[in-house]
Design a protein around this motif. Structure first.
Motif, PDB file in Angstrom:
ATOM      1  N   LEU A 105       0.831  -1.209   0.000  1.00  0.00           N
ATOM      2  CA  LEU A 105       0.000   0.000   0.000  1.00  0.00           C
ATOM      3  C   LEU A 105       0.863   1.256   0.000  1.00  0.00           C
ATOM      4  O   LEU A 105       1.674   1.470   0.901  1.00  0.00           O
ATOM      5  N   GLY A 106       0.642   2.068  -1.027  1.00  0.00           N
ATOM      6  CA  GLY A 106       1.410   3.305  -1.173  1.00  0.00           C
ATOM      7  C   GLY A 106       0.815   4.421  -0.336  1.00  0.00           C
ATOM      8  O   GLY A 106      -0.403   4.504  -0.162  1.00  0.00           O
ATOM      9  N   THR A 107       1.687   5.286   0.179  1.00  0.00           N
ATOM     10  CA  THR A 107       1.192   6.561   0.696  1.00  0.00           C
ATOM     11  C   THR A 107       1.236   7.519  -0.496  1.00  0.00           C
ATOM     12  O   THR A 107       2.218   7.525  -1.246  1.00  0.00           O
ATOM     13  N   PRO A 108       0.173   8.305  -0.685  1.00  0.00           N
ATOM     14  CA  PRO A 108       0.015   9.004  -1.977  1.00  0.00           C
ATOM     15  C   PRO A 108       0.684  10.366  -2.029  1.00  0.00           C
ATOM     16  O   PRO A 108       0.238  11.261  -2.744  1.00  0.00           O
ATOM     17  N   THR A 109       1.773  10.521  -1.310  1.00  0.00           N
ATOM     18  CA  THR A 109       2.299  11.867  -1.102  1.00  0.00           C
ATOM     19  C   THR A 109       3.157  12.392  -2.245  1.00  0.00           C
ATOM     20  O   THR A 109       3.690  13.495  -2.152  1.00  0.00           O
ATOM     21  N   ALA A 110       3.283  11.592  -3.325  1.00  0.00           N
ATOM     22  CA  ALA A 110       3.967  12.115  -4.517  1.00  0.00           C
ATOM     23  C   ALA A 110       2.981  12.853  -5.416  1.00  0.00           C
ATOM     24  O   ALA A 110       3.378  13.369  -6.461  1.00  0.00           O
ATOM     25  N   ALA A 111       1.715  12.876  -5.017  1.00  0.00           N
ATOM     26  CA  ALA A 111       0.721  13.584  -5.834  1.00  0.00           C
ATOM     27  C   ALA A 111      -0.329  14.215  -4.913  1.00  0.00           C
ATOM     28  O   ALA A 111      -1.455  13.734  -4.815  1.00  0.00           O
ATOM     29  N   PRO A 112       0.049  15.308  -4.242  1.00  0.00           N
ATOM     30  CA  PRO A 112      -0.953  15.978  -3.403  1.00  0.00           C
ATOM     31  C   PRO A 112      -2.114  16.468  -4.265  1.00  0.00           C
ATOM     32  O   PRO A 112      -1.912  16.853  -5.421  1.00  0.00           O
ATOM     33  N   PRO A 113      -3.326  16.458  -3.711  1.00  0.00           N
ATOM     34  CA  PRO A 113      -4.494  16.828  -4.519  1.00  0.00           C
ATOM     35  C   PRO A 113      -4.579  18.327  -4.799  1.00  0.00           C
ATOM     36  O   PRO A 113      -3.889  19.130  -4.166  1.00  0.00           O
ATOM     37  N   ALA A 114      -5.476  18.656  -5.738  1.00  0.00           N
ATOM     38  CA  ALA A 114      -5.623  20.058  -6.165  1.00  0.00           C
ATOM     39  C   ALA A 114      -5.949  20.964  -4.982  1.00  0.00           C
ATOM     40  O   ALA A 114      -5.436  22.084  -4.887  1.00  0.00           O
ATOM     41  N   TRP A 115      -6.805  20.473  -4.068  1.00  0.00           N
ATOM     42  CA  TRP A 115      -7.189  21.355  -2.952  1.00  0.00           C
ATOM     43  C   TRP A 115      -5.989  21.744  -2.096  1.00  0.00           C
ATOM     44  O   TRP A 115      -5.931  22.831  -1.535  1.00  0.00           O
ATOM     45  N   PHE A 116      -5.017  20.815  -2.019  1.00  0.00           N
ATOM     46  CA  PHE A 116      -3.849  21.133  -1.193  1.00  0.00           C
ATOM     47  C   PHE A 116      -3.092  22.322  -1.791  1.00  0.00           C
ATOM     48  O   PHE A 116      -2.719  23.272  -1.097  1.00  0.00           O
ATOM     49  N   PHE A 117      -2.885  22.293  -3.104  1.00  0.00           N
ATOM     50  CA  PHE A 117      -2.124  23.386  -3.731  1.00  0.00           C
ATOM     51  C   PHE A 117      -2.938  24.683  -3.755  1.00  0.00           C
ATOM     52  O   PHE A 117      -2.378  25.770  -3.711  1.00  0.00           O
ATOM     53  N   ARG A 118      -4.291  24.527  -3.830  1.00  0.00           N
ATOM     54  CA  ARG A 118      -5.120  25.745  -3.781  1.00  0.00           C
ATOM     55  C   ARG A 118      -4.984  26.397  -2.405  1.00  0.00           C
ATOM     56  O   ARG A 118      -4.831  27.608  -2.278  1.00  0.00           O
ATOM     57  N   GLU A 119      -5.006  25.567  -1.371  1.00  0.00           N
ATOM     58  CA  GLU A 119      -4.913  26.132  -0.024  1.00  0.00           C
ATOM     59  C   GLU A 119      -3.488  26.559   0.336  1.00  0.00           C
ATOM     60  O   GLU A 119      -3.291  27.431   1.168  1.00  0.00           O
ATOM     61  N   HIS A 120      -2.525  25.885  -0.287  1.00  0.00           N
ATOM     62  CA  HIS A 120      -1.113  26.158   0.077  1.00  0.00           C
ATOM     63  C   HIS A 120      -0.249  26.399  -1.159  1.00  0.00           C
ATOM     64  O   HIS A 120       0.663  25.630  -1.450  1.00  0.00           O
ATOM     65  N   VAL A 125       6.876  23.499  -5.358  1.00  0.00           N
ATOM     66  CA  VAL A 125       8.315  23.418  -5.598  1.00  0.00           C
ATOM     67  C   VAL A 125       8.749  24.673  -6.356  1.00  0.00           C
ATOM     68  O   VAL A 125       8.060  25.095  -7.289  1.00  0.00           O
ATOM     69  N   VAL A 126       9.852  25.253  -5.949  1.00  0.00           N
ATOM     70  CA  VAL A 126      10.385  26.429  -6.651  1.00  0.00           C
ATOM     71  C   VAL A 126      11.690  26.019  -7.325  1.00  0.00           C
ATOM     72  O   VAL A 126      12.562  25.430  -6.679  1.00  0.00           O
ATOM     73  N   ASP A 127      11.801  26.282  -8.611  1.00  0.00           N
ATOM     74  CA  ASP A 127      13.037  25.879  -9.291  1.00  0.00           C
ATOM     75  C   ASP A 127      14.125  26.933  -9.105  1.00  0.00           C
ATOM     76  O   ASP A 127      13.908  27.980  -8.488  1.00  0.00           O
ATOM     77  N   ARG A 128      15.291  26.646  -9.638  1.00  0.00           N
ATOM     78  CA  ARG A 128      16.457  27.506  -9.409  1.00  0.00           C
ATOM     79  C   ARG A 128      16.245  28.920  -9.952  1.00  0.00           C
ATOM     80  O   ARG A 128      16.807  29.881  -9.456  1.00  0.00           O
ATOM     81  N   ASP A 129      15.389  29.022 -10.981  1.00  0.00           N
ATOM     82  CA  ASP A 129      15.120  30.347 -11.540  1.00  0.00           C
ATOM     83  C   ASP A 129      14.004  31.070 -10.808  1.00  0.00           C
ATOM     84  O   ASP A 129      13.527  32.115 -11.265  1.00  0.00           O
ATOM     85  N   GLY A 130      13.537  30.469  -9.710  1.00  0.00           N
ATOM     86  CA  GLY A 130      12.536  31.146  -8.902  1.00  0.00           C
ATOM     87  C   GLY A 130      11.103  30.895  -9.341  1.00  0.00           C
ATOM     88  O   GLY A 130      10.175  31.513  -8.829  1.00  0.00           O
ATOM     89  N   ARG A 131      10.883  29.985 -10.292  1.00  0.00           N
ATOM     90  CA  ARG A 131       9.515  29.714 -10.754  1.00  0.00           C
ATOM     91  C   ARG A 131       8.864  28.689  -9.849  1.00  0.00           C
ATOM     92  O   ARG A 131       9.428  27.612  -9.614  1.00  0.00           O
ATOM     93  N   ALA A 132       7.660  29.004  -9.355  1.00  0.00           N
ATOM     94  CA  ALA A 132       6.902  28.029  -8.561  1.00  0.00           C
ATOM     95  C   ALA A 132       6.202  27.095  -9.540  1.00  0.00           C
ATOM     96  O   ALA A 132       5.498  27.554 -10.439  1.00  0.00           O
ATOM     97  N   LEU A 133       6.419  25.779  -9.390  1.00  0.00           N
ATOM     98  CA  LEU A 133       5.891  24.830 -10.368  1.00  0.00           C
ATOM     99  C   LEU A 133       4.449  24.465 -10.020  1.00  0.00           C
ATOM    100  O   LEU A 133       4.128  24.187  -8.866  1.00  0.00           O
ATOM    101  N   GLY A 134       3.621  24.473 -11.040  1.00  0.00           N
ATOM    102  CA  GLY A 134       2.184  24.346 -10.828  1.00  0.00           C
ATOM    103  C   GLY A 134       1.732  22.929 -10.602  1.00  0.00           C
ATOM    104  O   GLY A 134       2.496  21.992 -10.816  1.00  0.00           O
ATOM    105  N   PRO A 135       0.470  22.764 -10.179  1.00  0.00           N
ATOM    106  CA  PRO A 135      -0.113  21.429 -10.114  1.00  0.00           C
ATOM    107  C   PRO A 135      -0.476  20.960 -11.535  1.00  0.00           C
ATOM    108  O   PRO A 135      -0.134  21.627 -12.504  1.00  0.00           O
ATOM    109  N   GLY A 136      -1.121  19.828 -11.651  1.00  0.00           N
ATOM    110  CA  GLY A 136      -1.514  19.353 -12.976  1.00  0.00           C
ATOM    111  C   GLY A 136      -0.576  18.289 -13.483  1.00  0.00           C
ATOM    112  O   GLY A 136      -0.682  17.832 -14.617  1.00  0.00           O
ATOM    113  N   SER A 137       0.360  17.880 -12.677  1.00  0.00           N
ATOM    114  CA  SER A 137       1.261  16.795 -13.050  1.00  0.00           C
ATOM    115  C   SER A 137       1.369  15.888 -11.834  1.00  0.00           C
ATOM    116  O   SER A 137       0.371  15.582 -11.186  1.00  0.00           O
TER     117      SER A 137
END
Ligand code: GAL
Length: 688
Positions: A105-120, A125-137
């Protein structure tokens, strides 16, 4: 079923169980899994209930004994914060359990749900160029984000409370492939944590300045707030800072694993925990630091389609995984039945290749053969990835081969718990890899990875079994230790290698080794000061060649070629065994042997290819009592040994012609083109 009943089903060998239980108090193998485990990732949230029923039926037909579920199910379990939908997963559990299929049984923490990113949104993840990477992947949130860590342990707790006592639960699979696709994040949380981490690691601001050599190029920090992550800079970033950033990032991600694992250990101490590594294919994680943290080592491996002889890289990865498991049984958690979908040209596997790959892992100590994924997806990013049940269904060749492999693994059940023995160790250190591959080196293309792969392949072609070891490990059990690329060596590692040779060991060191300390600083006293005493020589200058040039050398009477790298050596007790005949150090020494204490250390100051390395290794093989085995080219003979002395042999034929492999104490093995043959040699024959 009670918890005791689960434990009595743990089938790893008595000594494994004892050792692991003494160390951790926990089981060391999926509960209730007997023989070799067979199965794959199952993502039932894509399918209807009717499909689940058919799936479970077909799993039985294919001989599947365990599936991994749930790794990406967070949004299906908790579609809105606090609203849990367990019924579908309860039913999948029940169907699998009824069919006698164990659940990883996997813990699903490699794919937090949309509501998590909406709330937080701040947890992205922020890349080296300062871009915050979006959900949808997919891919975790920032590993340093407090909101992510809280949410991840929260969903883990909910799963453990729900399924911790379920009789089908065999194993916890925390997250998915830590380190990829997220190996670092430059969020403000990560930057603050890095500052604290650096001060803790080095002890004070002055010590950080000293360790990173900030006096050079005017980089000194006056107050702790000035310590920064390696953000984009106009010129080369401070290399010691970069190296520490890699260490920090690996540790931040490890903290995420530990937090989930600790919840599981607290709530379900009877259930072992794993997380799927990518042994040498994910460079972001220092797996030596992770391996002792899991109850079972598991690994994902995918072939490099562009490499026609990719079975050598597979072998390296499997040997490294066994070494991370310290020789104990390990799980091949994922590989593919045919092509993947994320490389440039995703080459399909030829008939028999899937079984050959699987048995290659088994021959190197895997007691589980699993795939991504059970049924090919109709939608989403991975719909063109092969599966156990392909789009073409049960009339396909892939399906037939999947069922045949299930039957074959059942026949090989008594391999479970048997061991691979190796007399040779190759040193492997992620820190050295990180440091060597930083920019502004004498030659960008003297690649750490390529050096190790070339030396590994020489042993692969000579049919000599190999473990990998960390340079600070106890090496005394090995007759021969190879250090193809030990650019960075801690003081402790240098002392360890010296003691190994002094006490009778045989050590072969490759070029550009022993150069820097743990902070990527050249030691006073020369370019190889850490290894100068044991090698009996000093490196005075690195002399890379111009692109396209070659330097000729003679070693063991044989003419060889260097294409990339030469060094100017000054001998301090070592004997020359090879010299350059032309190039930047014409007449200079290219290879040496130094008798040291009861052992000997060899040095090669050149980049030889796999063929030419044979001349370098002949002396060390002789000293270590090793003999290259004579088998047809691209044919392997692997051996696992049972506690009672029974030898289990697996012959793999990577060529398009059938071959006959002679075996001590048994009839020759006839191995079909592209196929596999197996044999058992009883202990009585081995002893006789
Ligand atoms: C792995 C991953 C799987 C799947 C697979 C495809 O890296 O863990 O979920 O994406 O690759 O090859």
């Amino acid at each position: 079923m009670t918890r005791d009943r689960f434990q009595s089903l743990d089938p790893s060998t008595p000594s494994d169980r004892l050792e692991h239980a003494q160390r951790t108090g926990r089981p060391s193998w999926p509960l209730g899994a007997t023989g070799l485990v067979y199965g794959g990732d199952y993502n039932p949230e894509q399918w209807t209930r009717e499909t689940w029923v058919e799936d479970v039926h077909l799993m039985q037909e294919a001989g599947v004994t365990m599936v991994s579920i749930g790794m990406f199910s967070w949004a299906s379990i908790e579609p809105r914060r606090g609203e849990f939908h367990w019924e579908w997963l309860d039913e999948v559990f029940a169907l699998l359990h009824e069919a006698g299929i164990r659940v990883d049984l996997g813990t699903p923490t490699a794919a937090p749900p949309a509501w998590f990113f909406r709330e937080h949104p701040e947890a992205r993840v922020v890349d080296r160029d300062g871009r915050a990477l979006g959900p949808g992947s997919r891919g975790m949130a920032c590993p340093s984000s407090p909101a992510y860590r809280l949410a991840a342990t929260g969903i883990t707790r909910a799963l453990a409370e729900r399924y911790g006592d379920h009789p089908a639960l065999a194993l916890w699979h925390v997250h998915n492939e830590y380190g990829a696709p997220v190996g670092e994040s430059f969020s403000r949380f990560a930057q603050d944590a890095f500052r604290d981490w650096a001060l803790r690691r080095h002890g004070s601001l002055d010590a950080v300045n000293a360790a990173w050599g900030t006096a050079f190029w005017g980089q000194a920090f006056g107050v702790p707030e000035e310590i920064h992550a390696p953000l984009p800079t106009p010129s080369m970033q401070n290399p010691s800072l970069e190296l520490d950033w890699r260490r920090f990032s690996s540790e931040q991600i490890l903290e995420c694993f530990r937090a989930e694992r600790d919840v599981l250990h607290e709530l379900t101490p009877h259930v072992p925990v794993t997380t799927n590594f990518m042994a040498h294919t994910c460079p972001n994680i220092d797996l030596w630091k992770w391996a002792d943290e899991v109850d079972v080592v598991s690994n994902d491996h995918y072939l490099i389609a562009a490499d026609a002889r990719n079975f050598v890289e597979l072998a390296l990865d499997a040997d490294l995984t066994r070494s991370l498991a310290r020789g104990r049984p390990w799980m091949l958690m994922e590989h593919s039945t045919s092509g993947v979908n994320w490389q440039g040209r995703n080459v399909a596997k030829r008939p028999g290749e899937m079984a050959r790959n699987s048995l290659s892992h088994v021959g190197r100590g895997a007691d589980a053969v699993m795939f991504f994924q059970w049924r090919a997806s109709l939608k989403g990013a991975e719909k063109f990835h092969s599966a156990m049940l392909p789009h073409a269904g049960t009339s396909s060749r892939i399906w037939r081969e999947v069922a045949e492999l299930g039957a074959q693994l059942e026949e090989l059940a008594d391999l479970q718990g048997t061991r691979v023995h190796a007399d040779v160790a190759i040193l492997w250190d992620w820190e050295s890899h990180w440091a060597q591959d930083l920019p502004w080196r004498p030659a960008d293309d003297l690649s750490h990875r390529a050096q190790i792969q070339t030396w590994y392949e020489r042993l692969w072609r000579d049919h000599i079994a190999v473990d990998f070891a960390h340079p600070e490990d106890d090496l005394s059990a090995y007759r021969l230790v190879l250090a193809p690329a030990s650019y960075l060596l801690s003081d402790a590692a240098a002392r360890n290698l010296e003691a190994y040779v002094h006490d009778g060991g045989n050590l072969v060191v490759g070029p550009f080794s022993g150069v820097v300390d743990g902070e990527d600083g050249v030691r006073p006293g020369g370019l190889n000061a850490a290894l100068a005493p044991v090698l009996g020589l000093e490196v005075h200058e690195f002399c890379p060649l111009r692109d396209g040039d070659e330097a000729r050398l003679v070693l063991d009477g044989k003419p060889l070629r260097s294409r990339l790298w030469c060094e100017d050596l000054q001998l301090r007790g070592a004997d020359a065994i090879g010299s350059y005949t032309d190039g930047p150090v014409a007449e200079g020494v290219a290879a040496t042997r130094h008798a040291y204490g009861d052992g000997a250390a060899w040095y090669l100051a050149s980049d030889l290819d796999v063929e030419d390395l044979a001349a370098m290794f002949s002396g060390p093989y002789l000293a270590a009592g090793l003999t290259a085995r004579d088998l047809p080219e691209d044919v392997e003979l692997l051996e696992r040994r049972a506690e009672d002395g029974t030898r289990h042999l697996i012959a793999l034929n990577h060529t398009a012609q059938p071959v006959t492999v002679s075996v001590d104490g048994a009839a020759p093995l006839e191995v079909p083109a592209g196929g596999v043959a197996t044999a058992r040699v009883p202990a009585s024959v081995t002893a006789g």
